[in-house]
Design a protein around this motif. Structure first.
Motif, PDB file in Angstrom:
ATOM      1  N   GLY A 109       0.824  -1.203   0.000  1.00 46.65           N
ATOM      2  CA  GLY A 109       0.000   0.000   0.000  1.00 46.65           C
ATOM      3  C   GLY A 109       0.858   1.253   0.000  1.00 46.65           C
ATOM      4  N   CYS A 110       0.287   2.322  -0.559  1.00 43.01           N
ATOM      5  CA  CYS A 110       0.972   3.610  -0.501  1.00 43.01           C
ATOM      6  C   CYS A 110       0.480   4.341   0.755  1.00 43.01           C
ATOM      7  CB  CYS A 110       0.659   4.443  -1.736  1.00 43.01           C
ATOM      8  SG  CYS A 110       1.327   6.109  -1.589  1.00 43.01           S
ATOM      9  N   PRO A 111       1.401   4.705   1.655  1.00 36.69           N
ATOM     10  CA  PRO A 111       0.977   5.385   2.883  1.00 36.69           C
ATOM     11  C   PRO A 111       0.529   6.829   2.634  1.00 36.69           C
ATOM     12  CG  PRO A 111       3.368   5.233   2.807  1.00 36.69           C
ATOM     13  CD  PRO A 111       2.853   4.489   1.596  1.00 36.69           C
ATOM     14  N   VAL A 112       0.798   7.356   1.427  1.00 37.39           N
ATOM     15  CA  VAL A 112       0.462   8.751   1.154  1.00 37.39           C
ATOM     16  C   VAL A 112      -0.879   8.877   0.427  1.00 37.39           C
ATOM     17  CG1 VAL A 112       1.197  10.881   0.000  1.00 37.39           C
ATOM     18  CG2 VAL A 112       2.892   9.407   1.125  1.00 37.39           C
ATOM     19  N   CYS A 113      -1.036   8.176  -0.714  1.00 38.22           N
ATOM     20  CA  CYS A 113      -2.283   8.348  -1.480  1.00 38.22           C
ATOM     21  C   CYS A 113      -3.205   7.132  -1.342  1.00 38.22           C
ATOM     22  CB  CYS A 113      -1.993   8.648  -2.945  1.00 38.22           C
ATOM     23  SG  CYS A 113      -1.384   7.230  -3.881  1.00 38.22           S
ATOM     24  N   TYR A 114      -2.788   6.133  -0.567  1.00 42.33           N
ATOM     25  CA  TYR A 114      -3.596   4.942  -0.260  1.00 42.33           C
ATOM     26  C   TYR A 114      -3.886   4.025  -1.451  1.00 42.33           C
ATOM     27  CZ  TYR A 114      -4.220   7.440   4.086  1.00 42.33           C
ATOM     28  OH  TYR A 114      -3.983   8.116   5.248  1.00 42.33           O
ATOM     29  N   VAL A 165       7.795   1.466  -5.324  1.00 45.98           N
ATOM     30  CA  VAL A 165       7.473   2.895  -5.369  1.00 45.98           C
ATOM     31  C   VAL A 165       6.088   3.120  -5.966  1.00 45.98           C
ATOM     32  CG1 VAL A 165       8.166   5.128  -6.352  1.00 45.98           C
ATOM     33  CG2 VAL A 165       9.920   3.503  -5.633  1.00 45.98           C
ATOM     34  N   CYS A 166       5.321   4.021  -5.361  1.00 49.66           N
ATOM     35  CA  CYS A 166       3.963   4.302  -5.834  1.00 49.66           C
ATOM     36  C   CYS A 166       3.974   4.992  -7.193  1.00 49.66           C
ATOM     37  CB  CYS A 166       3.237   5.189  -4.807  1.00 49.66           C
ATOM     38  SG  CYS A 166       1.548   5.615  -5.308  1.00 49.66           S
ATOM     39  N   ASP A 167       3.217   4.431  -8.171  1.00 49.82           N
ATOM     40  CA  ASP A 167       3.124   5.028  -9.511  1.00 49.82           C
ATOM     41  C   ASP A 167       2.545   6.435  -9.455  1.00 49.82           C
ATOM     42  OD1 ASP A 167       3.951   2.617 -10.486  1.00 49.82           O
ATOM     43  OD2 ASP A 167       1.968   1.986 -11.230  1.00 49.82           O
ATOM     44  N   ARG A 168       1.574   6.620  -8.568  1.00 51.50           N
ATOM     45  CA  ARG A 168       0.836   7.880  -8.568  1.00 51.50           C
ATOM     46  C   ARG A 168       1.578   9.021  -7.891  1.00 51.50           C
ATOM     47  NH1 ARG A 168      -5.081   6.480  -6.480  1.00 51.50           N
ATOM     48  NH2 ARG A 168      -5.150   8.738  -6.307  1.00 51.50           N
ATOM     49  N   CYS A 169       2.235   8.716  -6.762  1.00 42.95           N
ATOM     50  CA  CYS A 169       2.813   9.848  -6.021  1.00 42.95           C
ATOM     51  C   CYS A 169       4.289   9.668  -5.675  1.00 42.95           C
ATOM     52  CB  CYS A 169       1.991  10.121  -4.763  1.00 42.95           C
ATOM     53  SG  CYS A 169       2.228   8.881  -3.487  1.00 42.95           S
ATOM     54  N   GLY A 170       4.864   8.502  -6.027  1.00 44.03           N
ATOM     55  CA  GLY A 170       6.300   8.321  -5.822  1.00 44.03           C
ATOM     56  C   GLY A 170       6.727   7.953  -4.405  1.00 44.03           C
TER      57      GLY A 170
HETATM   58 ZN   LIG Z   1       0.877   6.993  -3.629  1.00 48.09          ZN
END
Ligand SMILES: [Zn+2]
Length: 213
Positions: A129-134, A149-154
């Protein structure tokens, strides 16, 4: 239709609830959603629940049951409803029966999503999971473009505490202890319809239409 959803964590129970809601235009009622709604609207039981939630305590059964009763008297449930995450215990199931009886209606289906522990562990332990954008990824079925690494927010992806294998096994055990009596109860009433948890997303609409009739 008046449906309750039963299924272990990671089985795709929530996804099915959303598809049914879209197909038949019925609201999904979750315990969390009901609690938040009652608190926001400052209903009698909502105000009682808030004092527990503010302290970070579990809201007691009698208050949750009161909130279900309030929710069930809203006009949008006239067309039917999908209960997800309630009832969780025999006590809650008894209360639900009483509420529905007062309204002169009955449940029509208890939809039970069936999936083996092995598949659930495979699904959940490979989630990241991405802890920033979920955003949620899966190492096999939905990997990020760049590893970890999150595709959406890095942001750097994490394995949630809840998705660690030991924790999943414990959650499954708790689920089974709480649910087997409910499954037996609704089986006796002839309400159980089973949904195979391995059916792929693209086949779910047709599958659900078929089993709900
Ligand atoms: Zn993210």
């Amino acid at each position: 239709m008046r449906i309750i959803m039963l299924g272990p964590p990671g089985s795709g129970k929530g996804t099915r609830a959303h598809i049914i809601s879209e197909l038949y235009g019925m609201p999904i009622i979750t315990t969390g959603g009901m609690l938040r709604g009652a608190v926001r609207e400052k209903t009698e039981y909502g105000q009682k629940a808030k004092s527990y939630m503010d302290r970070g305590d579990l809201v007691p059964d009698n208050i949750v049951n009161g909130i279900v009763k309030e929710r069930m008297s809203k006009p949008d449930v006239a067309k039917g409803f999908i209960l997800d995450g309630y009832p969780r215990s025999v006590n809650q199931a008894d209360t639900l029966d009483e509420i529905l009886k007062e309204k002169g209606i009955k449940l029509t289906h208890a939809l039970s999503v069936v999936l083996s522990d092995e598949v659930i562990i495979e699904r959940l332990s490979k989630r990241r999971g991405c802890p920033v954008c979920y955003e949620i990824y899966h190492l096999v079925s939905k990997p990020p473009k760049k590893e970890g690494v999150c595709d959406r927010c890095g942001a750097k992806l994490i394995l949630r505490e809840d998705d660690k294998e030991d924790v999943i096994k414990y959650r499954l055990q708790v689920y089974k202890e709480n649910t087997h009596q409910l499954l037996e109860r609704y089986e006796r009433l002839g309400l159980i319809v089973e949904s195979d948890g391995e059916i792929p997303l693209e086949g779910l609409r047709d599958h659900l239409k078929e089993i709900l009739g």
